[in-house]
Motif scaffolding. Structure first.
Motif, PDB file in Angstrom:
ATOM      1  N   ALA A   1       0.835  -1.207   0.000  1.00  0.00           N
ATOM      2  CA  ALA A   1       0.000   0.000   0.000  1.00  0.00           C
ATOM      3  C   ALA A   1       0.870   1.258   0.000  1.00  0.00           C
ATOM      4  CB  ALA A   1      -0.935  -0.003   1.198  1.00  0.00           C
ATOM      5  N   THR A   2       1.969   1.217   0.745  1.00  0.00           N
ATOM      6  CA  THR A   2       2.883   2.361   0.766  1.00  0.00           C
ATOM      7  C   THR A   2       3.526   2.555  -0.604  1.00  0.00           C
ATOM      8  OG1 THR A   2       3.314   1.951   3.102  1.00  0.00           O
ATOM      9  CG2 THR A   2       4.895   3.330   1.932  1.00  0.00           C
ATOM     10  N   LEU A   3       3.948   1.466  -1.237  1.00  0.00           N
ATOM     11  CA  LEU A   3       4.517   1.567  -2.583  1.00  0.00           C
ATOM     12  C   LEU A   3       3.501   2.118  -3.571  1.00  0.00           C
ATOM     13  CD1 LEU A   3       6.510  -1.775  -2.881  1.00  0.00           C
ATOM     14  CD2 LEU A   3       7.451   0.538  -2.750  1.00  0.00           C
TER      15      LEU A   3
ATOM     16  N   LEU B   1       3.402   5.782  -3.107  1.00  0.00           N
ATOM     17  CA  LEU B   1       4.616   6.428  -3.603  1.00  0.00           C
ATOM     18  C   LEU B   1       4.674   6.512  -5.123  1.00  0.00           C
ATOM     19  CD1 LEU B   1       7.333   5.015  -1.187  1.00  0.00           C
ATOM     20  CD2 LEU B   1       6.365   7.321  -1.238  1.00  0.00           C
ATOM     21  N   LEU B   2       3.997   5.590  -5.810  1.00  0.00           N
ATOM     22  CA  LEU B   2       3.990   5.641  -7.273  1.00  0.00           C
ATOM     23  C   LEU B   2       3.401   6.948  -7.788  1.00  0.00           C
ATOM     24  CD1 LEU B   2       2.989   2.010  -8.267  1.00  0.00           C
ATOM     25  CD2 LEU B   2       5.144   3.156  -8.751  1.00  0.00           C
ATOM     26  N   PHE B   3       2.417   7.475  -7.090  1.00  0.00           N
ATOM     27  CA  PHE B   3       1.754   8.696  -7.553  1.00  0.00           C
ATOM     28  C   PHE B   3       2.203   9.946  -6.803  1.00  0.00           C
ATOM     29  CE2 PHE B   3      -1.189   5.465  -9.056  1.00  0.00           C
ATOM     30  CZ  PHE B   3      -1.409   5.907 -10.345  1.00  0.00           C
ATOM     31  N   GLU B   4       2.638   9.805  -5.572  1.00  0.00           N
ATOM     32  CA  GLU B   4       2.922  10.973  -4.743  1.00  0.00           C
ATOM     33  C   GLU B   4       4.408  11.197  -4.448  1.00  0.00           C
ATOM     34  OE1 GLU B   4       0.549  13.097  -4.018  1.00  0.00           O
ATOM     35  OE2 GLU B   4      -0.928  11.782  -4.962  1.00  0.00           O
ATOM     36  N   SER B   5       5.279  10.384  -5.032  1.00  0.00           N
ATOM     37  CA  SER B   5       6.704  10.490  -4.736  1.00  0.00           C
ATOM     38  C   SER B   5       7.297  11.754  -5.348  1.00  0.00           C
ATOM     39  CB  SER B   5       7.437   9.263  -5.287  1.00  0.00           C
ATOM     40  OG  SER B   5       8.813   9.435  -5.137  1.00  0.00           O
ATOM     41  N   SER B   6       8.076  12.489  -4.539  1.00  0.00           N
ATOM     42  CA  SER B   6       8.739  13.681  -5.064  1.00  0.00           C
ATOM     43  C   SER B   6      10.208  13.421  -5.364  1.00  0.00           C
ATOM     44  CB  SER B   6       8.620  14.830  -4.059  1.00  0.00           C
ATOM     45  OG  SER B   6       9.243  14.468  -2.852  1.00  0.00           O
ATOM     46  N   PHE B   7      10.770  12.335  -4.835  1.00  0.00           N
ATOM     47  CA  PHE B   7      12.180  12.056  -5.084  1.00  0.00           C
ATOM     48  C   PHE B   7      12.405  11.134  -6.277  1.00  0.00           C
ATOM     49  CE2 PHE B   7      11.900   7.936  -3.018  1.00  0.00           C
ATOM     50  CZ  PHE B   7      10.949   8.139  -2.035  1.00  0.00           C
ATOM     51  N   VAL B   8      11.396  10.411  -6.709  1.00  0.00           N
ATOM     52  CA  VAL B   8      11.461   9.603  -7.925  1.00  0.00           C
ATOM     53  C   VAL B   8      10.218   9.922  -8.742  1.00  0.00           C
ATOM     54  CG1 VAL B   8      11.517   7.280  -8.890  1.00  0.00           C
ATOM     55  CG2 VAL B   8      12.692   7.753  -6.746  1.00  0.00           C
TER      56      VAL B   8
ATOM     57  N   ALA C   1       1.858   6.213 -17.076  1.00  0.00           N
ATOM     58  CA  ALA C   1       1.757   4.819 -17.515  1.00  0.00           C
ATOM     59  C   ALA C   1       2.530   3.891 -16.575  1.00  0.00           C
ATOM     60  CB  ALA C   1       2.277   4.675 -18.941  1.00  0.00           C
ATOM     61  N   GLN C   2       3.719   4.306 -16.149  1.00  0.00           N
ATOM     62  CA  GLN C   2       4.495   3.496 -15.208  1.00  0.00           C
ATOM     63  C   GLN C   2       3.758   3.346 -13.881  1.00  0.00           C
ATOM     64  OE1 GLN C   2       8.068   5.832 -15.168  1.00  0.00           O
ATOM     65  NE2 GLN C   2       9.147   4.415 -16.541  1.00  0.00           N
ATOM     66  N   ALA C   3       3.152   4.426 -13.432  1.00  0.00           N
ATOM     67  CA  ALA C   3       2.416   4.372 -12.161  1.00  0.00           C
ATOM     68  C   ALA C   3       1.203   3.452 -12.262  1.00  0.00           C
ATOM     69  CB  ALA C   3       1.994   5.777 -11.745  1.00  0.00           C
ATOM     70  N   ILE C   4       0.502   3.498 -13.381  1.00  0.00           N
ATOM     71  CA  ILE C   4      -0.665   2.631 -13.569  1.00  0.00           C
ATOM     72  C   ILE C   4      -0.240   1.170 -13.627  1.00  0.00           C
ATOM     73  CG2 ILE C   4      -2.484   1.960 -15.218  1.00  0.00           C
ATOM     74  CD1 ILE C   4      -3.199   4.405 -13.615  1.00  0.00           C
ATOM     75  N   ILE C   5       0.812   0.866 -14.389  1.00  0.00           N
ATOM     76  CA  ILE C   5       1.295  -0.514 -14.486  1.00  0.00           C
ATOM     77  C   ILE C   5       1.779  -0.995 -13.120  1.00  0.00           C
ATOM     78  CG2 ILE C   5       3.109  -1.977 -15.465  1.00  0.00           C
ATOM     79  CD1 ILE C   5       2.772  -0.292 -18.051  1.00  0.00           C
ATOM     80  N   GLY C   6       2.511  -0.160 -12.406  1.00  0.00           N
ATOM     81  CA  GLY C   6       2.962  -0.515 -11.062  1.00  0.00           C
ATOM     82  C   GLY C   6       1.803  -0.765 -10.122  1.00  0.00           C
ATOM     83  N   THR C   7       0.779   0.062 -10.219  1.00  0.00           N
ATOM     84  CA  THR C   7      -0.406  -0.103  -9.390  1.00  0.00           C
ATOM     85  C   THR C   7      -1.110  -1.428  -9.686  1.00  0.00           C
ATOM     86  OG1 THR C   7      -0.720   2.276  -9.233  1.00  0.00           O
ATOM     87  CG2 THR C   7      -2.643   0.915  -8.810  1.00  0.00           C
ATOM     88  N   LEU C   8      -1.219  -1.778 -10.954  1.00  0.00           N
ATOM     89  CA  LEU C   8      -1.859  -3.044 -11.315  1.00  0.00           C
ATOM     90  C   LEU C   8      -1.055  -4.247 -10.822  1.00  0.00           C
ATOM     91  CD1 LEU C   8      -3.115  -2.233 -14.922  1.00  0.00           C
ATOM     92  CD2 LEU C   8      -4.469  -2.499 -12.850  1.00  0.00           C
ATOM     93  N   VAL C   9       0.272  -4.168 -10.909  1.00  0.00           N
ATOM     94  CA  VAL C   9       1.109  -5.264 -10.416  1.00  0.00           C
ATOM     95  C   VAL C   9       0.963  -5.396  -8.899  1.00  0.00           C
ATOM     96  CG1 VAL C   9       3.513  -5.996 -10.095  1.00  0.00           C
ATOM     97  CG2 VAL C   9       2.748  -5.180 -12.323  1.00  0.00           C
TER      98      VAL C   9
END
Length: 91
Positions: free
Chosen positions: A20-22, A25-32, A37-45
């Motif tokens: 859940a934290t990851l 971070l996919l959408f709200e991360s300021s350091f990466v 598209a990467q965030a959506i794919i990461g979320t689905l995985v």
């Protein structure tokens, strides 16, 4: 025996918390920076891993007969096919 199950469920709970934290971070991360598209794919995985953990351990499918597991898998596959058909049928 009960002590082992508490340790197992605690480890799965921590894994779900980390997932859940990851996901956050996919959408709200300021350091990466991730593309959308990467965030959506990461979320689905991550969602797939979380779903498998929940179904396998908290719904006890891991210890059921394989026929029930295959039945659930077939139901999931048919649901995905229906969702895909509904998506492409909307004009």
């Amino acid at each position: 025996m009960a002590h082992d199950s508490v340790k197992l469920y605690s480890a799965i709970y921590v894994a779900l918390l980390v997932a859940a934290t990851l996901n956050f971070l996919l959408f709200e991360s300021s350091f990466v920076e991730f593309t959308y598209a990467q965030a959506i794919i990461g979320t689905l995985v991550i969602a797939t891993v979380k779903t498998l953990l929940i179904v396998a351990y908290f719904m006890h499918l891991r210890w059921e007969n394989r026929s029930l597991t295959y039945l659930m898998g077939m139901a999931l596959a048919l649901t995905m096919l229906l969702m895909a058909a509904a998506t492409y049928s909307i004009s």
